[in-house]
Design an enzyme around this catalytic site. Structure first.
Site, PDB file in Angstrom:
ATOM      1  N   GLU A  64       0.800  -1.232   0.000  1.00  0.00           N
ATOM      2  CA  GLU A  64       0.000   0.000   0.000  1.00  0.00           C
ATOM      3  C   GLU A  64       0.836   1.287   0.000  1.00  0.00           C
ATOM      4  O   GLU A  64       0.518   2.227   0.722  1.00  0.00           O
ATOM      5  CB  GLU A  64      -0.930   0.012   1.226  1.00  0.00           C
ATOM      6  CG  GLU A  64      -1.920  -1.130   1.231  1.00  0.00           C
ATOM      7  CD  GLU A  64      -2.716  -1.219   2.535  1.00  0.00           C
ATOM      8  OE1 GLU A  64      -3.911  -1.530   2.447  1.00  0.00           O
ATOM      9  OE2 GLU A  64      -2.149  -0.993   3.613  1.00  0.00           O
TER      10      GLU A  64
HETATM   11  C1  TNX Z   1      -4.392  -3.975   4.725  1.00  0.00           C
HETATM   12  S1  TNX Z   1      -2.708  -6.334   4.394  1.00  0.00           S
HETATM   13  C2  TNX Z   1      -3.107  -3.748   5.182  1.00  0.00           C
HETATM   14  C3  TNX Z   1      -2.898  -3.328   6.574  1.00  0.00           C
HETATM   15  C4  TNX Z   1      -4.188  -3.159   7.309  1.00  0.00           C
HETATM   16  C5  TNX Z   1      -5.125  -4.276   6.941  1.00  0.00           C
HETATM   17  C6  TNX Z   1      -6.406  -4.255   7.703  1.00  0.00           C
HETATM   18  C7  TNX Z   1      -1.691  -5.305   4.149  1.00  0.00           C
HETATM   19  C8  TNX Z   1      -0.487  -5.804   3.575  1.00  0.00           C
HETATM   20  N1  TNX Z   1      -1.981  -4.051   4.466  1.00  0.00           N
HETATM   21  O1  TNX Z   1      -2.146  -2.149   6.607  1.00  0.00           O
HETATM   22  O2  TNX Z   1      -3.921  -3.170   8.675  1.00  0.00           O
HETATM   23  O3  TNX Z   1      -5.415  -4.198   5.576  1.00  0.00           O
HETATM   24  O4  TNX Z   1      -7.165  -5.378   7.433  1.00  0.00           O
END
Ligand code: TNX
EC number: 3.2.1.52
Length: 538
Positions: A342
Site C-alpha cells: 500500500e
Molecule cells: C491492509 S494487508 C493492510 C494493513 C491493514 C489491513 C487491515 C496489508 C499488507 N496491508 O495495513 O492493517 O489491511 O485489514
C-alpha cells in the site's frame, strides 16, 4: 561422542528392561473400556492414525526418557513433563534413574529410520506399557509431544484402578506437515501488545503446531522495536497508538526474550519493518526520511497509504541499513520482512527502485527478503518471498520469477476480519469470515499457484480494532486453529463436519488457558465457559 551415545543408549535400554521386568511382577491387568485413537480430537489432524483400541495408563508411576541426556531431546521431554504437570498435576521424572515403582515409560527417541524425512516428521506408538515417540530431529519430537498432549484426558478415570490413571488411547500415528511454513502475524504497531501477551499467543500457537510468528513491528501509528543507533524511533515514534493511548515498544532485550521463548517452541520469529509506505512514525521521529512533501505528525487514526520514505536519498538507505543490521543481529531466523504494501503515494518507479535496493541490504545482512505481494512488481531475486494478500496478478508475477509465496488471502485468511455483522471487533473490507469460511478452502490450489511455489500459509492479525489480549483472542480463536490445519494437514484429511467436532472439543483446553475465544454459534462447544449469548450481551 559415539561412545557416549552408545553408553546412553545402552543405559536407556537397561532401564527400560528393568522397568518392564518390574512391571511383569506387579502388573495387575487393567480392563480399559475400548478406545479409538482415530476418534480423538487432534488439532491439526495427523497424516495417519491406526487405532489399537486399548490404552496407555498415564499415572504417577510413569517416567519419561529421551535419547541423549542434556540435549535438545531432553528439553523436549522436560517441556512435556511441565505440560503434564500443568494439565493433570502429576510430576513425571525425565531421564532420572527409574524411580521406585515406575511401571510405564514414555520414550522420546531420535531415529534415522522414519518413513518421512522432513525435520518435523514424527511417529508415535502407544501401547499399554510404553509410548515411543520417534523423530529425526528434536523439532519433530516437539511437534509429536503436542499430539500426545492433546490425547491426555482432562480428567482421570478413577473407577479403573486404585490409583488415578489418565488412559491415553493406544495405536500408531504417522505424521508430517503438508507445508513447512505455518504462520500467524501479529500487528503490534497499530496497538502495542506486551511481551507477556506475545508469549501467551506463542504458547497457544505452538500447541497447534504453528511454527512461525511474524511481528509487524512498524507502521504509521507506531515504531515498536528499539534501534540503538536511531533512538528517537521509539522515543517519539513509539509514544502513541491508534486511539491515542500511550503505545510502547520492545527493547532489544524484550525482543530477544520473545525470540528465545519462540525458539524453545521451535517457532521462528519474522520481524517486519514496513516500508516505503506505512512509515509515518519513522518520519515523525526523523523527518529527513519523509518523502510525501508534508510535515509528518504523530498519527492515531486508521487510514493507510498516505506516507512514504524519500526513496532517492542515500541517507535513507544508510538508515535502513542500520535498522536491518540491528534487527538481523538479534533474529536467528532466516527471514526479514520489508513490508512494501500500500505505498500509494510512492511513484511506481521509485517504489521499484526502493524494493530492489532494500533487497540487497537485507541480503547483505544474511537474510532472505519477504515482502507483501506488491514487491513482485520489482525485479527481485527468486530467493525472495512474496506474501500474497491481495493481488492475484502480483502472485503470478512472483511465480514467473521463480519465487516462493506465503498464502495469506485477506478474503480467507485475515484474522482481523469480522466473523459476521454482529462481531464486536474487526474490519470487513475484504469479507466477513465466519469459522467455516476460514476453514473451507484449499491453500494447495488457491489461485492456481503451483504447489512447489507455496512455502506455506499465514494468518495475519491486524490490530486497528483490538487493543488488549482478550480482544486479540476473540479474533484469533478459534479461526487460527483452522489455519493450522490448512497448513499442517493434507486435503484428504480435512473435512468441515469432522473438524467442527474436533474444534468443539478444544473448549476445555482453551478455557484452561483462559483464552477468550469467540464461541461461534456454528460450533457445538463442549462445556464452554462462554456461551454465544453471554458474549453478545457484554
Ligand atoms: C491492509 S494487508 C493492510 C494493513 C491493514 C489491513 C487491515 C496489508 C499488507 N496491508 O495495513 O492493517 O489491511 O485489514
Amino acid at each position: 561422542m559415539l561412545k557416549s551415545t552408545l553408553i546412553k543408549t545402552f543405559s536407556f535400554l537397561f532401564i527400560l528392561i528393568h522397568v518392564l521386568a518390574c512391571q511383569e511382577e506387579k502388573k495387575k491387568p487393567i480392563n480399559f473400556p475400548p478406545t479409538n485413537l482415530a476418534q480423538e480430537s487432534f488439532m491439526p489432524k495427523p497424516l495417519k492414525i491406526i487405532p489399537t483400541h486399548s490404552a496407555f495408563a498415564l499415572d504417577r508411576y510413569t517416567a519419561i526418557f529421551t535419547s541423549e541426556n542434556e540435549s535438545e531431546y531432553e528439553k523436549v521431554g522436560q517441556f512435556l513433563a511441565k505440560k503434564i504437570k500443568a494439565k493433570i498435576d502429576v510430576e513425571i521424572p525425565v531421564n532420572s534413574d527409574a524411580p521406585e515403582g515406575t511401571q510405564r515409560v514414555i520414550y522420546i527417541n531420535r531415529s534415522d529410520s522414519l518413513e518421512m524425512e522432513s525435520p518435523e516428521a514424527y511417529e508415535l506408538y502407544i501401547t499399554q506399557d510404553t509410548v515411543i515417540l520417534n523423530s529425526n530431529t528434536a523439532e519433530g519430537a516437539f511437534r509429536g509431544i503436542q499430539t500426545l498432549r492433546q490425547i491426555i484426558p482432562e480428567a482421570s478415570n478413577d473407577t479403573l484402578a486404585e490409583q488415578r490413571i489418565w488412559p491415553i488411547p493406544s495405536g500408531k500415528i504417522i505424521d508430517n506437515p503438508n507445508f513447512a511454513y505455518r504462520g500467524s502475524m501479529l500487528d503490534v504497531a497499530r496497538h502495542f501488545f506486551s511481551v507477556e501477551d506475545v508469549k501467551k499467543y506463542i504458547d497457544l500457537l505452538a500447541y497447534y503446531k504453528i511454527n512461525v510468528l511474524h511481528l509487524h513491528l512498524t507502521d504509521d501509528q507506531g515504531w515498536r522495536i528499539e534501534i540503538k543507533s536511531w533512538p528517537k524511533l521509539t522515543e517519539i515514534g513509539g509514544s502513541t497508538e491508534v486511539g491515542g493511548e500511550a503505545g510502547g515498544f520492545f527493547t532489544q532485550e524484550d525482543y530477544k526474550e520473545i525470540v528465545a521463548y519462540a525458539a524453545e517452541r521451535y517457532m521462528t520469529i519474522i520481524p517486519e519493518v514496513d516500508m516505503p509506505g506505512h512509515t509515518n512514525a519513522a518520519s515523525v521521529s526523523y523527518p529527513f526520511l519523509n518523502g510525501n512533501g508534508k510535515t509528518p505528525k504523530l498519527y492515531e487514526g486508521t487510514h493507510v497509504g498516505f506516507s512514504t520514505f524519500n526513496t532517492r536519498k542515500d541517507t535513507v538507505y544508510a538508515f535502513i541499513d542500520d535498522v536491518v543490521r540491528e534487527i538481523s543481529a538479534i533474529t536467528p531466523g532466516p527471514y526479514f520482512h520489508i513490508g512494501g504494501d500500500e505505498s500509494h503515494v510512492t511513484k511506481k518507479r521509485d517504489y521499484i527502485y526502493f524494493v530492489e535496493r532494500v533487497e540487497k541490504i537485507v541480503q547483505k545482512h544474511g537474510k532472505r527478503m519477504i515482502g507483501w505481494d506488491e514487491v513482485a512488481t520489482a525485479d527481485i531475486d527468486s530467493t525472495s518471498i512474496a506474501q500474497w494478500w491481495a493481488s492475484e496478478e502480483n502472485a503470478k508475477k512472483a511465480v514467473e520469477k521463480g519465487m516462493q509465496l506465503i498464502v495469506s488471502p485477506a478474503k480467507k485468511a485475515y484474522l482481523d476480519m469480522q466473523y459476521d455483522t454482529l462481531s464486536k471487533h474487526g474490519l470487513h473490507w475484504a469479507a466477513y469470515i465466519p469459522v467455516d469460511t476460514a476453514y473451507v478452502w484449499n491453500p494447495d490450489t488457491y489461485g492456481g499457484i503451483p504447489k512447489e511455489n507455496i512455502l506455506g500459509v499465514e494468518a495475519p492479525l491486524w490490530s486497528e480494532t483490538i487493543s488488549n489480549i482478550d480482544e486479540l483472542e476473540y479474533l484469533a480463536f478459534p479461526r487460527v486453529l483452522g489455519y493450522s490445519e490448512l497448513s499442517w494437514s493434507t486435503e484428504e484429511n480435512r473435512d468441515w463436519e469432522d473438524y467442527k467436532v474436533r474444534l468443539a472439543n478444544q473448549a476445555p483446553f482453551l478455557d484452561r488457558m483462559d483464552v477468550k475465544y469467540y464461541p461461534s454459534p456454528l460450533i457445538d462447544w463442549k462445556k464452554s465457559k462462554y456461551t454465544y449469548e453471554e458474549i453478545e450481551k457484554d
